[in-house]
Each structure stands twice: as structure tokens, then as C-alpha cells.
Write a protein that holds these residues in place. Structure first.
Motif, PDB file in Angstrom:
ATOM      1  N   VAL A 183      -3.780   4.402  -1.037  1.00 41.36           N
ATOM      2  CA  VAL A 183      -4.732   4.791   0.002  1.00 41.36           C
ATOM      3  C   VAL A 183      -4.533   6.284   0.254  1.00 41.36           C
ATOM      4  O   VAL A 183      -3.422   6.720   0.544  1.00 41.36           O
ATOM      5  CB  VAL A 183      -4.507   4.005   1.315  1.00 41.36           C
ATOM      6  N   PHE A 191      -4.264  -0.030   9.311  1.00 40.27           N
ATOM      7  CA  PHE A 191      -5.406  -0.682   8.661  1.00 40.27           C
ATOM      8  C   PHE A 191      -4.939  -1.433   7.413  1.00 40.27           C
ATOM      9  O   PHE A 191      -5.405  -2.553   7.140  1.00 40.27           O
ATOM     10  CB  PHE A 191      -6.472   0.355   8.295  1.00 40.27           C
ATOM     11  N   ALA A 192      -4.023  -0.816   6.651  1.00 41.30           N
ATOM     12  CA  ALA A 192      -3.485  -1.470   5.454  1.00 41.30           C
ATOM     13  C   ALA A 192      -2.781  -2.772   5.817  1.00 41.30           C
ATOM     14  O   ALA A 192      -2.778  -3.730   5.041  1.00 41.30           O
ATOM     15  CB  ALA A 192      -2.525  -0.531   4.724  1.00 41.30           C
ATOM     16  N   ILE A 251     -12.750   5.093   8.307  1.00 48.17           N
ATOM     17  CA  ILE A 251     -12.123   4.287   7.260  1.00 48.17           C
ATOM     18  C   ILE A 251     -13.185   3.916   6.238  1.00 48.17           C
ATOM     19  O   ILE A 251     -14.290   3.484   6.608  1.00 48.17           O
ATOM     20  CB  ILE A 251     -11.526   2.989   7.843  1.00 48.17           C
ATOM     21  N   GLU A 286     -18.214   2.457   5.267  1.00 49.12           N
ATOM     22  CA  GLU A 286     -17.516   3.398   6.149  1.00 49.12           C
ATOM     23  C   GLU A 286     -17.478   2.836   7.558  1.00 49.12           C
ATOM     24  O   GLU A 286     -18.482   2.324   8.063  1.00 49.12           O
ATOM     25  CB  GLU A 286     -18.221   4.748   6.125  1.00 49.12           C
ATOM     26  N   ILE A 287     -16.309   2.920   8.203  1.00 50.39           N
ATOM     27  CA  ILE A 287     -16.136   2.378   9.550  1.00 50.39           C
ATOM     28  C   ILE A 287     -15.610   3.494  10.452  1.00 50.39           C
ATOM     29  O   ILE A 287     -14.604   4.137  10.140  1.00 50.39           O
ATOM     30  CB  ILE A 287     -15.140   1.203   9.560  1.00 50.39           C
ATOM     31  N   ILE A 339      -9.528  -2.954  14.058  1.00 47.75           N
ATOM     32  CA  ILE A 339      -9.934  -1.584  14.369  1.00 47.75           C
ATOM     33  C   ILE A 339      -9.845  -1.308  15.866  1.00 47.75           C
ATOM     34  O   ILE A 339      -9.421  -0.232  16.300  1.00 47.75           O
ATOM     35  CB  ILE A 339     -11.377  -1.300  13.879  1.00 47.75           C
ATOM     36  N   ILE A 369      -8.960   7.092   4.202  1.00 52.60           N
ATOM     37  CA  ILE A 369      -9.063   7.423   5.617  1.00 52.60           C
ATOM     38  C   ILE A 369      -9.323   8.927   5.700  1.00 52.60           C
ATOM     39  O   ILE A 369      -8.626   9.713   5.050  1.00 52.60           O
ATOM     40  CB  ILE A 369      -7.755   7.084   6.380  1.00 52.60           C
ATOM     41  N   ASP A 423     -13.409   1.112   3.605  1.00 54.32           N
ATOM     42  CA  ASP A 423     -12.658  -0.117   3.298  1.00 54.32           C
ATOM     43  C   ASP A 423     -12.873  -0.610   1.870  1.00 54.32           C
ATOM     44  O   ASP A 423     -12.474  -1.718   1.525  1.00 54.32           O
ATOM     45  CB  ASP A 423     -13.018  -1.226   4.286  1.00 54.32           C
ATOM     46  N   TYR A 479       0.824  -1.209   0.000  1.00 53.47           N
ATOM     47  CA  TYR A 479       0.000   0.000   0.000  1.00 53.47           C
ATOM     48  C   TYR A 479       0.860   1.262   0.000  1.00 53.47           C
ATOM     49  O   TYR A 479       1.815   1.370   0.776  1.00 53.47           O
ATOM     50  CB  TYR A 479      -0.923   0.016   1.221  1.00 53.47           C
ATOM     51  N   LYS A 514      -9.646   2.128  -0.839  1.00 57.04           N
ATOM     52  CA  LYS A 514      -9.555   2.477   0.575  1.00 57.04           C
ATOM     53  C   LYS A 514      -9.197   3.951   0.766  1.00 57.04           C
ATOM     54  O   LYS A 514      -8.383   4.505   0.024  1.00 57.04           O
ATOM     55  CB  LYS A 514      -8.522   1.586   1.266  1.00 57.04           C
ATOM     56  N   LYS A 516     -13.241   6.789  -3.252  1.00 58.11           N
ATOM     57  CA  LYS A 516     -14.364   6.011  -2.709  1.00 58.11           C
ATOM     58  C   LYS A 516     -15.270   5.514  -3.831  1.00 58.11           C
ATOM     59  O   LYS A 516     -15.745   4.369  -3.792  1.00 58.11           O
ATOM     60  CB  LYS A 516     -15.154   6.870  -1.718  1.00 58.11           C
TER      61      LYS A 516
END
Length: 882
Positions: free
Chosen positions: A628, A697-698, A659, A665-666, A703, A650, A661, A606, A648, A643
Motif C-alpha cells: 500500500v 484501513f489495511a 483511500i 475512491e473514498i 472509515i 492512500i 480501495d 500489508y 490500495k 491505482k
């Protein structure tokens, strides 16, 4: 014309993704003079390096460079091609090079590829010396200089076995590190690494090696296990030799008891005179001599790797074939001209050397070096058959009898070797040696594999591949994950945040930063450790699960990367810093330099880029792996585009880090819950938190672990030493921060502006290698924000005169509307801080943009303790006395 510097870049660098040499030259008065205008230059050049005519150059076809010479080109460009051609002459097939302007109108930088670093470096030196000799009418001995380079290269060249293993590791994309200047390699990184020297691995037992080196002990152990070996004994004196010979009966063998490569070995001896000479020869290599019964037959080497036979060769002693004209000495000289022969182990075959063993061998057949053999007559110069003494090998891998394979495997297992060379003498390897009087002569703990890779006859056998496969079976991991963090500001904090999160994920983290090298939170090396050497310290540690490397501009430009490919490459931002240094004159240049971290990423890795950065798209074009983006704004154009493409991202949304993913969305964490942001005040630490979330995250970190790591990360001396560390001192605050450029000052001052303070007081300075305009701008920015400043200078002036930087800062402060009364110049930052604290008032905030952290920390603690003590010593007044 002056040679300014030569630098060797062993890894990926800003010029290429393979090793190069960089040379800086000052052309002086020749800067605008093409070679065609220098009398006789082109003619002399082509007479000494005729191969230059075949260089394609930018023309893209043969003779392209020659055309450039004819029409006119310049000396730096010519020197680049000369260095490449010198390496071509020495047997290295290379063609990459380029030349560009560097600085000061006359200074140029030229780069070219190399295979052997010593040859690359020396070729640059020789190319310059040749040009210098042409320009100043001096003579130069090309032949002797080339021989000198060859000699130097042999001293530092990897041996043939190690080189072959290195090549196979590279084919498997296993990263390698050469340890020291000997033939020791580390294959892989961190806890998955393996080390090897020639064919001896880190798993090879020391005791097994000691046994194998003791030939008499090896013989005895194998004999006790029922393995056929020649009868033999050790001797210290001639008297003992003849007692042993009397028992064994000639023919016998005399050899050093712990020798190698066949040195000092004499075979098939009968007479007393032959034995005496052989004894003295063997004594040159060992204190003790081994006397063995001579086994008649051909000589074979069976190589065992990881419990299986991978190759076998018949070894034939060094020899010449007569032509009826030349004597043996002359025939040796002719054979040594064979391009396959070189000194030591540098080529498939070794040049034949004349020594006492050879003279003894010739004496036995009534010959000497002056003898002229008949046409077609084969004259053996030795009776031992090692390649290192000039012998040749014929592949017989497919011919070895199954019983002999079992015996070889058993011998290696008995001695305890994972890799072994089993020397067998037998009349016919296709038959069992147990049935035809053969024997295992020796067991070698570090067998050469050159004979198998380059047989004079038969099928080459890739033993190096078998060794690499033994060390790293298919699908076995060979490298821990690597995160590489670069950018203008925020690198250190981001690196520390990532390491903190990974530590919370129960991983042993190796980290490099401006504060030092850390292994599992333990400081291993103190100081600014953001270059390739520091990265290697981490990657060579056998305990780490993951490496998090702060990768600074200086290391990238001057030494390249200290790793091969990263799993995550991250650029925090691109801002005005270090301009005008190392040929970086624009922000575009800086973005391109930092982009190397995004280019050196695994295909599945990434590349993390700041979507708000001016150069985000430029860097994305150069990035490898999966991109990313991160941003403090969820409506950022790049974030929205990304998106939509299901990729991905952030970003900050409603004061929460989120995030995307690729599907949904998280929510990760509210920024107010991250202590490093001081409740959301420090925007630069919000940005650094976004970076840390993106990287972890990558890497697949849960989380919840990311949340825990950020929730426990503070701007203090424990978690983030030297980055906005706040100290309560008496009734005012002191903050220490490493801001040292315009972007760093801006970020810190924006945060300070949101904090409640009576007055903002700055203890300010700028490194001397910044441009005048950058220093003035920092002064002007300080003048706008601060109520009072104390101007100091770094101890390391970086080429400036004392007081020069301070004067520029002062001018900037006045431009920013501070008066003379609000400015104090105190060049020593420690004294400056002491003055600032003595003059501080209740509610003030003092910010120090420091050079050295620990001395200032001591001063703060001392002042605080004295203030606390003074409060305690004040007379107590009872309430009823008021």
C-alpha cells in the motif's frame, strides 16, 4: 587480532530471517594477510577441524572452502566457518554464514546461524581462541573445550518435551517466546496466547498436580473411584515399613512418595536386607516413603491429551547384553557410546548411570559390576523402566485393550489433568487389566513424551502435535494482529495515531513507543521502549486485542525484531540520521535496514510505503504481503501506477485524505479537521495521518472509526507527548518537540514558518552520535530560520567531549547567517529554556528540541504560574481614574 563483541539474535534480523550469532573482530595487522601466508596455519586448522574440508563456501560444492584456504582467504572468513563446524561437531546441522567489512579498515562482522544459543555463542568464542592459539603458539585442549560447551548447553537447553512442542508450534506457524531460561514457552501472542512447561499447560490445575505428586493420595482417590491400584501405605520409619510389609506380604515396592522419573524406586523386594537398603535409597529423594504391593507384569505408559489416548509404550528397564568378554561395568560404558544416548534428556535415550538402586538390583541376582555375563545373557540393571534412568520404550499404541483406554481416560479425569501419563503394570496390555490382575501404578502430571517420539521399536507417535492441537484447535486464532512502524521521522506520532484509532474501535491496544510501553492507554514501562524486549512485553500481555509497535533502527540492527510476522509493516520515510553507526553508512543502507519491517509480514498482510520517498521502489522490491502506497500528492507516479493495477493507496486530494480501495475512491477526512495538523500547517503530521489511515484501513477498521480517531487526536501532552506540544506562556508560545535530525528539524521549521510570530527562537541541540556534517547542517538550517538561538547539549554526550557538539552547531548557525549576538551557548537545556523565556517578547515562539521532556514541562508550568500571578498582583486602575 581482537574479539570485540558477540551478539545473539534470537529472531528475524537484518542478516537473516532465522536466529544468528554476530561477531565483531578487529583483525589488526592480519587484515591483509591470507591464511595461506601464515606459516602452518592451514595445516593446524584442518588437523583440529577436519570437517572444514566438506564446507561448500561460496563455491557451492564440497571442498569449496578448502580451495579458498589453499588459494588464500582471511581470518574473519575462516572464523565464520570454524564456528559453524564446531556446532556441526556438537550435533547441530548448520551451514549459513557470511562475513563483511564493518569499519576502521580492520574491523569485520561475521554472522552464522545457530540452533542452541549457548552453543552458538560458545562456538564463536572457541573459534577465536583457536585462531589466537595458532597465531601466538599457544596450546588449546579441543576435547575439554567441547565438553565444556556441551555442559553449558545442557544447562540451558529446552527439555525434549518442550523442544518437540516448540517444533510443532513452528510447523503450525504459531509464534513462540521462551520465558526465562527454563523450559517455559509462550505459544501465540496477546489474548490468544497459551503457556506450557514441558507437558504442563496454563490450564493444568495446580490442585490436580499436587494430587498427582502425592502418590499415596492419588492411590487413595483412584481406589475410592473403583480404579484398580496396588495396595500401599506411607511410612516415615523402618519400624512402620515392616509393619506395612507384614500386612501387604512380599514382594513389595519401595519408592519416594513424591518422586519423579523413577528416581529412588526399588521393585520386587522380598528380604529384610533388600527392604532396608531400598528404604534408605528412597529417603535420599523424599522425607516420606511409599510402600506398595508389587504388581507382577510388564510396565506401560499410556499418555492422555485433552481427553483422548494419543500414545502408549511398553517400557523396558535399563539393561546390557553379555558378550562373554566384558564385565557389566564395561558393557555399560560400551552402551553409553550409543549415539542415541546422551546426558539427561538431550537425546532419544539417556546414558545409563550407576547408583545404589542399580547395585541393589544386581545384588538380588548375585551379580555386581565386575561380573562377566554370558554371551547373549540379558542383565537388567534396574527394575523400574523409566527412560530417564536408561530404559527403552516400545510403541504399543495400537495394542491397548479398549477397557484399558477407558480406564486411563477415567484416571486422568478423576485426578483432573488435561495431559497425563498413566503408568500401568499388567501381564498383557492387549487384555483388560481388570481381568488379569493389573493395576494403575501412578498418574503423572507432567509426562515425558520422548519415549513416544523415539521408540526403540515400533511407530513414533507425535504427542507434541496432539498437545499443540489441543491448545490451538484447527482454525483457532493464536496471535493478535501486529502493526510495526519504523522510519526516520514520524514513527512515534504515527504509532500513537494508529493506537488512538484502534482504541476508538473498541480494541485493547498494546503499544510501544519512545514514550514508553502502554497497555490500554496505561503507562506500564516508562522510557524509550522501541526495541524487541519492549515488543515482547506487549505480546506477552494476555489482555491485548492488538499490538502497535514502534520499531527503531537501534533495536533492528543490534537485536533484531521482537516479533515473528506482522499484519502491517509501515515505513514512514528514509532520511539522514544515525549515519556511520553500526555499519550504516549510506541512505541505501538505512533503507535496507528499515525494510526488514516490510519483509517480516504475513502473506496476507500489508507493507505500507511512502510513495514520495526516494527509496520507495527499492523497499517495495523487498516487501512481502500486499503493498500500500501513501502520498501527500494524488498525482504521484507510484500512486497512479498502483491505482491502475487495482491496488490500495492512500493520498491527499483537495486537502482531504482519500483511500483508493482497489475499485473506488473514498473520502476519509479533511486535513483541517485533524487537530494534529494545526489546520493543515504541520505537513509532517499530515504525512503521519496518511500513515495512520493506511495502517488502520489495511486492518479493516471502519472509515467512520478512522475519522473519529484522527478528529480527536491533538498535538498535546495527552495524545502526543513531546511532539510539537504548544504551550501558551504569558504573551508568547513555547513548543516542545523531539526533532533530533535534519529531517525532523526541517519538518518542524516548515510548520513554524507558517505560524504567525514576532520572532522565532530556537533552543537547539543534536545528539552526539551524529556525524559532524549532520550537526553542521542542522546548525546552518537553524541559522536560516531562527531570529535567536540558544545552543544546548544533551546530558548523554554519546562519546563527544563537553562543548564539542555546541561548537559545531554554532559554526553551522553562523553559516546560516546568524550573528554572534544572536547566538547564546548554554549547555544545560533547562537553563537555556529559562533564559529564552526571560528574554522572550510578546508574540515570540520558542521551540525547544529537547532531550528530557518532563523537566522542561515543569519549568514551563512554573514560569507560566509566576507570570499569571504577577498579572494578578498588578494594581487595578479604575476606568474613571484614567
Amino acid at each position: 587480532m581482537k574479539l570485540l563483541s558477540i551478539k545473539v539474535y534470537p529472531g528475524r534480523n537484518i542478516y537473516s530471517h532465522w536466529p544468528i550469532v554476530r561477531v565483531d573482530v578487529d583483525l589488526g595487522r592480519y587484515v591483509d594477510i591470507p591464511t595461506c601466508d601464515i606459516e602452518g596455519f592451514n595445516e593446524r586448522l584442518l588437523s583440529i577441524l577436519p570437517g572444514l574440508k566438506n564446507h561448500k563456501c561460496s563455491k557451492g560444492y564440497l571442498n569449496g572452502f578448502y580451495e579458498r584456504l589453499e588459494s588464500g582467504t582471511y581470518l574473519a572468513h575462516v572464523m565464520e566457518h570454524m564456528a559453524i563446524e564446531i556446532q556441526n561437531i556438537l550435533g547441530y546441522d548448520l551451514s549459513f554464514g557470511k562475513t563483511r567489512y564493518l569499519k576502521n579498515d580492520t574491523v569485520y562482522c561475521l554472522v552464522f546461524s545457530y540452533i542452541n544459543p549457548t552453543v552458538g555463542y560458545e562456538s564463536a568464542t572457541l573459534a577465536f581462541d583457536i585462531i589466537d592459539s595458532f597465531l601466538n603458539n599457544k596450546s588449546i585442549d579441543m576435547g575439554s573445550r567441547l565438553l565444556e560447551i556441551e555442559k553449558k548447553s545442557e544447562e540451558k537447553e529446552l527439555g525434549p518435551s518442550t523442544s518437540a512442542i516448540l517444533e510443532e508450534a513452528e510447523k503450525r506457524k504459531i509464534p513462540t517466546i521462551r520465558i526465562g531460561e527454563e523450559s517455559i514457552l509462550q505459544l501465540g501472542y496477546g489474548k490468544y496466547q497459551r503457556r506450557i512447561q514441558a507437558t504442563m499447560t496454563d490450564a493444568t490445575s495446580c490442585m490436580a498436580v499436587d494430587i498427582a505428586c502425592d502418590k499415596e493420595l492419588t492411590n487413595r482417590i483412584l481406589r475410592n473411584h473403583g480404579v484398580p491400584v496396588p495396595e500401599g501405605r506411607i511410612s516415615n520409619t523402618l519400624e512402620e515399613v515392616f509393619e506395612i510389609v507384614e500386612r501387604l506380604k512380599p514382594p513389595i515396592v519401595v519408592k519416594p512418595y513424591n518422586g519423579n522419573q523413577g528416581k529412588g524406586v526399588s521393585l520386587n523386594l522380598y528380604t529384610k536386607e533388600e527392604i532396608i537398603r531400598a528404604f534408605h535409597i528412597a529417603k535420599q529423594f523424599s522425607d516420606k516413603v511409599l510402600i506398595e504391593k508389587f504388581i507382577e507384569g510388564k510396565h506401560y505408559r499410556i499418555t492422555v491429551v485433552g481427553g483422548k489416548v494419543v500414545a502408549a509404550s511398553e517400557r523396558i528397564a535399563a539393561h546390557v547384553i553379555g558378550d562373554g568378554v566384558h564385565n557389566i561395568q564395561e558393557l555399560i560404558d560400551i552402551e553409553n557410546l550409543n549415539p542415541l544416548r546422551g546426558n539427561g534428556h538431550q537425546k532419544p535415550l539417556t546414558r545409563i548411570q550407576i547408583d545404589d538402586v542399580m547395585n541393589l538390583t544386581l545384588d538380588k541376582v548375585k551379580m555386581n559390576l565386575n561380573t562377566i555375563p554370558k554371551a547373549g545373557e540379558i542383565v537388567y540393571l534396574r527394575e523400574n523402566d523409566n527412560l530417564s534412568t536408561g530404559g527403552i520404550a516400545i510403541d504399543v499404541t495400537d495394542e491397548v485393550h479398549p477397557e484399558n483406554i477407558k480406564l486411563a481416560l477415567r484416571a486422568a479425569r478423576i485426578i483432573g489433568l488435561d495431559i497425563a501419563g498413566i503408568d500401568v503394570t499388567t501381564k498383557d496390555i492387549t487384555k483388560s487389566i481388570s481381568e488379569n490382575g493389573g493395576a494403575i501404578i501412578e498418574v503423572n502430571a507432567c509426562p515425558g513424551i520422548r519415549m513416544h517420539h523415539y521408540p526403540s521399536k515400533g511407530v513414533p507417535r507425535n504427542v507434541a502435535k496432539e498437545i499443540v492441537n489441543m491448545l490451538f484447535p484447527e482454525n483457532a486464532p493464536h496471535s493478535v494482529p501486529i502493526v510495526s512502524v519504523t522510519g526516520t521521522n514520524g514513527k512515534t506520532t504515527t504509532t500513537r495515531m494508529i493506537a488512538k484509532i484502534l482504541k476508538m474501535n473498541n480494541m485493547v491496544v498494546g503499544m510501544t513507543s519512545t514514550g514508553g510501553v502502554y497497555i490500554d492507554n496505561e503507562l506500564i514501562v516508562k522510557g524509550d521502549t522501541t526495541g524487541p524486549r519492549s515488543a515482547e512485553i506487549v505480546l506477552m500481555d494476555k489482555h491485548i486485542d492488538i499490538a502497535v509497535l514502534e520499531t527503531a533502527r537501534g533495536g533492528i540492527v543490534n537485536k533484531g525484531l521482537g516479533y515473528d510476522l506482522a499484519d502491517v509493516g509501515l515505513v514512514t520515510n528514509i532520511d539522514d540520521d544515525h549515519m556511520g553507526i553500526d555499519g550504516i553508512n549510506t541512505l541505501e543502507d538505512m533503507a535496507d535496514v528499515k525494510s526488514l519491517v516490510l519483509e517480516a509480514i504475513k502473506p496476507e498482510g500489508y507493507a505500507i510505503i511512502n510513495a514520495e520517498d526516494t527509496f520507495a521502489r527499492r523497499m517495495a522490491e523487498r516487501a512481502r504481503g500486499n503493498i500500500v502506497y501513501f502520498s501527500q500528492c494524488d498525482t504521484n507516479e507510484l500512486i497512479i501506477e498502483h491505482k491502475k493495477q487495482g491496488k490500495k493507496a492512500i493520498y491527499l486530494k483537495e486537502k482531504k485524505i482519500c483511500i483508493f480501495d482497489g475499485n473506488k475512491e473514498i473520502d476519509v477526512i479533511e486535513i483541517e479537521k485533524i487537530p494534529a495538523t494545526l489546520g493543515g500547517i504541520l505537513e509532517h503530521n499530515i504525512e503521519n495521518s496518511l500513515c495512520a489511515v493506511a495502517a488502520t484501513f489495511a486492518l479493516g477498521v471502519d472509515i467512520h472509526r478512522i475519522y473519529e480517531g484522527l478528529r480527536d487526536f491533538h498535538t498535546d501532552a495527552v495524545h502526543n507527548m513531546g511532539r510539537f506540544n504548544v504551550f501558551e506562556v504569558a504573551n508568547f508560545k513555547v513548543i516542545l518537540d523531539y526533532g533530533h535530525n535534519i529531517g525532523g528539524y526541517n519538518r518542524v521549521l516548515n510548520g513554524l514558518n507558517k505560524m504567525k510570530a514576532n520572532r522565532l527562537i530556537g533552543v537547539i541541540g543534536v545528539p552526539g552520535d551524529r556525524t559532524d556534517i549532520s550537526i553542521l547542517k542542522i546548525g546552518e538550517l537553524s541559522g536560516k530560520y531562527f531570529d535567536q538561538v540558544y545552543i544546548k547539549e544533551d546530558r548523554d554526550l554519546r562519546g563527544r567531549n563537553v562543548g564539542q557538539v555546541a561548537e559545531l552547531i554554532k559554526k553551522g548557525c553562523i553559516l546560516g547567517k546568524l550573528s554572534e549576538q544572536q547566538i547564546t551557548t548554554e549547555l544545560d537545556e533547562r537553563v537555556a529554556l529559562e533564559k529564552a523565556m526571560k528574554n522572550a517578547k510578546e508574540g515570540d515562539i520558542i521551540i525547544v528540541f529537547y532531550e528530557e521532556y518532563e523537566p522542561l514541562l515543569d519549568i514551563i508550568h512554573k514560569f507560566k504560574n509566576e507570570a499569571d500571578q504577577a498579572v494578578k498582583e498588578q494594581p487595578h486602575v479604575a476606568a474613571n481614574e484614567i
